[in-house]
Design a protein around this motif. Structure first.
Motif: not given
Ligand SMILES: C[S@@+](CC[C@H](N)C(=O)[O-])C[C@H]1O[C@@H](n2cnc3c(N)ncnc32)[C@H](O)[C@@H]1O
Length: 355
Positions: A11, A16, A31-33, A51-52, A70, A119, A332
């Motif tokens: 996430f 940050g 990794v971030e959607i 990606a999810d 986070s 999540l 952030s």
């Protein structure tokens, strides 16, 4: 570091944690959607996989040396629907199943009032699968209860852990921002970083004795290089009508907690005449409400001011619309807090690896 494995940031958002990590000389794979937040992170020099992550097999990231996460806070935060609070026992049950090697996320997700509540177990799923040497998780304060459960489960798997709430102004950020952290290590005991600055409490007039040796917190004016001209930050919190123009915070103090919608905050100053003096000549009590309002100048907070209040370098390359930028800033982790927390989380592992 590469020979010991990756540092994975789940996430990862606009970066940050990554900014704090970079200040310690390391970098992570995030990794971030969200494509816009990923574009910001990449423009700032941070690596992203879009990606999810709830659909990813953690093993593809093995070996992982450090794990940062986070998860999104909307399910728990005061600005969201707060259904996460009512889902906590379901999240805990799912975490206990994961700790016993059973992935029951699909069942528990169906039972959750807000599917996003679940999540929060993703960082634990990755940790149990990858066994990183050190861990640092962050979320809004109501999640401290879940972090304590996760810490107990990680202890069963050999980790030394610590859970606590840290506030950003105690690390020199010009903002009061309390967040719950979990740090853990397989390589030795962990403890939270000592504060570098005093805590801020608007109702407190005396400095607590155990903070006398610390530096004063940083004010908004000081951080923005504003000078002595009086100014007030007007948040969007109206407190049920008690603050019609938004709750005020003088610039000689740290700001309120910055959130995704804080792009609507305003900066209020006295209107001045051509000689630079305040236009208003009569004392406040002698003015009607509308005369008082018209004696004030209001302007929207800028992205750069918000960037500084969040503890980022002023030229951080946010991408997207104005709203996108404020959403990313509000989401952030403050980089100075990230730096202090990560240094402690990885301390024993760095010593062990001889770095
Ligand atoms: C609290 S923010 C992260 C802040 C960031 N870690 C930092 O250091 O500044 C949560 C992030 O999780 C992302 N997110 C939400 N659901 C996700 C998913 N299923 N997979 C990957 N990222 C997700 C959101 O887009 C958001 O950027």
């Amino acid at each position: 570091m590469a020979e010991h494995g990756t540092i994975l940031d789940l996430f990862a958002g606009a970066g940050g944690w990554d900014e704090g990590l970079a200040q310690l000389g390391h970098h992570a794979l995030g990794v971030e959607i969200d494509e816009i937040a990923s574009a910001t992170a990449e423009a700032a020099g941070h690596e992203r996989l879009i990606a999810d992550l709830s659909h990813l097999n953690p093993r593809r990231f093995s070996p992982t040396w450090g794990l940062i996460a986070s998860p999104p806070c909307q399910a728990y935060s005061t600005s969201g629907k707060k259904l996460g609070h009512r889902d906590k026992q379901r999240v805990i049950a799912c975490a206990r199943d994961l700790s016993k090697g059973r992935d029951t996320r699909d069942d528990w997700r169906r039972r959750c009032l807000d599917p996003d509540s679940l999540l929060t177990v993703e960082p634990l799923r990755f940790a149990l699968s990858l066994k990183p040497r050190w861990i640092a998780f962050e979320q809004v304060t109501p999640v401290a209860e879940l972090w304590r459960v996760f810490a107990d489960l990680l202890t069963d798997h050999g980790y030394r852990t610590e859970v606590g709430v840290l506030s950003a102004e105690s690390y020199g950020v010009p903002q009061v921002r309390k967040r719950a952290f979990l740090i853990a290590s397989l390589d030795g005991p962990v403890k939270f970083p000592e504060p570098t600055h005093r805590s801020f409490n608007a109702r407190r007039h005396l400095v607590p004795e155990d903070e006398l040796h610390l530096r004063q917190w940083v004010s908004i004016a000081e951080a923005l290089g504003w000078g002595a001209r009086p100014a007030t930050l007007r948040s969007t919190h109206t407190n049920s009508g008690r603050h019609p123009g938004g709750a005020p915070r003088s610039f000689d103090r740290p700001a309120f907690t910055f959130m995704c919608g804080s792009g609507h905050w305003k900066i209020e100053t006295e209107k001045t005449n051509r000689t630079g003096r305040p236009e208003r000549r009569r004392p406040e009590g002698a003015l009607t409400a509308s005369q008082f309002r018209s004696s004030k100048h209001l302007e929207r907070i800028t992205v750069q001011q918000a960037t500084i209040i969040q503890g980022f370098r002023p030229d951080y390359p946010w991408q997207g619309s104005r709203n996108d930028r404020f959403r990313q800033i509000g989401n952030s982790v403050c980089p100075p807090v990230a730096r202090h927390v990560l240094r402690e989380a990885m301390r024993s592992s760095v010593q062990k690896a001889g770095r």
